[in-house]
Design an enzyme around this catalytic site. Sequence first.
Site: not given
Ligand SMILES: Cc1cc2nc3c(=O)[nH]c(=O)nc-3n(C[C@H](O)[C@H](O)[C@H](O)COP(=O)(O)OP(=O)(O)OC[C@H]3O[C@@H](n4cnc5c(N)ncnc54)[C@H](O)[C@@H]3O)c2cc1C
Length: 426
Positions: A149, A377-379, A403-404, A407
């Site tokens: 969280p 495109i497909l409307g 996976e990151g 950004e």
């Molecule tokens: C369907 C799904 C499956 C997933 N599966 C896994 C899994 O198997 N294992 C696992 O461990 N995690 C998993 N995740 C988690 C996912 O890897 C994280 O959601 C992701 O790393 C982003 O973390 P956050 O949601 O806390 O966003 P935040 O870190 O809070 O980011 C919020 C926004 O701020 C941007 N941001 C944050 N820091 C910066 C920065 N320094 N510079 C510019 N922009 C920034 C981010 O790009 C994003 O747009 C999953 C998520 C989803 C939605």
Amino acid sequence: MIDFTIPEKVKQQTQMAEMVATTIMRPTARKYDENEHDRPVEFIKFMWPVMADRQKSTLEKARRKAEQADTDEPENGNKKENIANLSMLFLIEQLAWGDVAQYLSLPSAGLGGFAIEAVATLDQKERFLSRYADSKAKPAWGAMAMTEPGAGSDTAAICTTATLDTETNEWVLNGEKIFCTSGKLSLDESNGLVVVWATIDRSAGRAGMKPFVVEAGTPGVKVTKQEHKHGIRASDTVAIVFENARIPYDNILGSPEVRDPEAAGTKGFKGAMKTFDLSRPVVAASAVGVARGALEVTKEKLADAGITIRYDAAPHELTAIQRDVIEMEGLLKASWLLTLRAGSMLDQGESNALESSMCKAKAGQASTQICQKCVEILGPMGYSREWLVEKLMRDSKIADLYEGTHEINLLIVARRILGYSSAELR
Ligand SMILES: Cc1cc2nc3c(=O)[nH]c(=O)nc-3n(C[C@H](O)[C@H](O)[C@H](O)COP(=O)(O)OP(=O)(O)OC[C@H]3O[C@@H](n4cnc5c(N)ncnc54)[C@H](O)[C@@H]3O)c2cc1C
């Protein structure tokens, strides 16, 4: 010289994957999208022996490598060409074309397997990965839990702790993980596992982060929530709580040392980065598969309406739609070539840290843009549930998130190109 020839073995595998994608995945894609938490049983049944065989040969390769290192034998001249990662990317691109949501339920060690591959000893690989190599056994899944969280992009903020009980020689895990892909499949089935990242010393920051293997059935491990999602709805995504979950001492992957820079540097946080080097090209390949699917449907529908793409026309002679399609094809090809480069570097034993982030950033964004443009495109029919394009648009977005995020991967690329550390460019 760069060789663009697709090896015969990969071609055969792609034909098999195309058959699965066309006859099993596509016809059921809508059903599993509507019935979000159902298991794609037909796909799982077909793919388990295929994935078990792949795992078997990966393990055999790891054994051979360890034997070679033990005997200090030089590599002989007729060493077999290694294309394991490349062939995996072709497989995944094709399965994602079929239905990326079902592909994410592929019976395998999954992301957990990548972490084990990246960090574990041979003995640990045998112990944890053999179950994924036995096609006669029940299908098994693996997952990796990093996100919490309060810790997403900033992985160093993880709060889940692993404390050594010196009396029983067990690690005791406490904390909460969220958004864990295939977490339910891995923990519901008796032979699954989850690689959990926890800190053994919060004061040490990233060096204190270590991966631990938690087996299904471990007391104190509970799936507390299953997400309802925008896309990839057939893929299970769960929250997991650890309350005094005890695991054997040997389930830590890599060294438990924190202060020893050698051990911490190679097996601590860098282990997570090595895991992403393996997994990001896979995400990129799946993004390419989704976008190719959307683009193909769009071109078919345009052809039905009498609109063909004039590749030989001068740019000023093209209609807006023809130009859009050509641009999307270029984006897709660039993403795929970057992805193959990242995979091929792994096969050559080269570091692909820059290329894996590059292909993930490029393919994730290209896929999202292409799928949105196809809907446009497909409307109205692009937006309708009658056709699959609206689902592909929803499914594509995840490649920009997990996976990151996009950004974060751009940030990694910038750091690597400009030579900045994570403290200098954040
Ligand atoms: C369907 C799904 C499956 C997933 N599966 C896994 C899994 O198997 N294992 C696992 O461990 N995690 C998993 N995740 C988690 C996912 O890897 C994280 O959601 C992701 O790393 C982003 O973390 P956050 O949601 O806390 O966003 P935040 O870190 O809070 O980011 C919020 C926004 O701020 C941007 N941001 C944050 N820091 C910066 C920065 N320094 N510079 C510019 N922009 C920034 C981010 O790009 C994003 O747009 C999953 C998520 C989803 C939605």
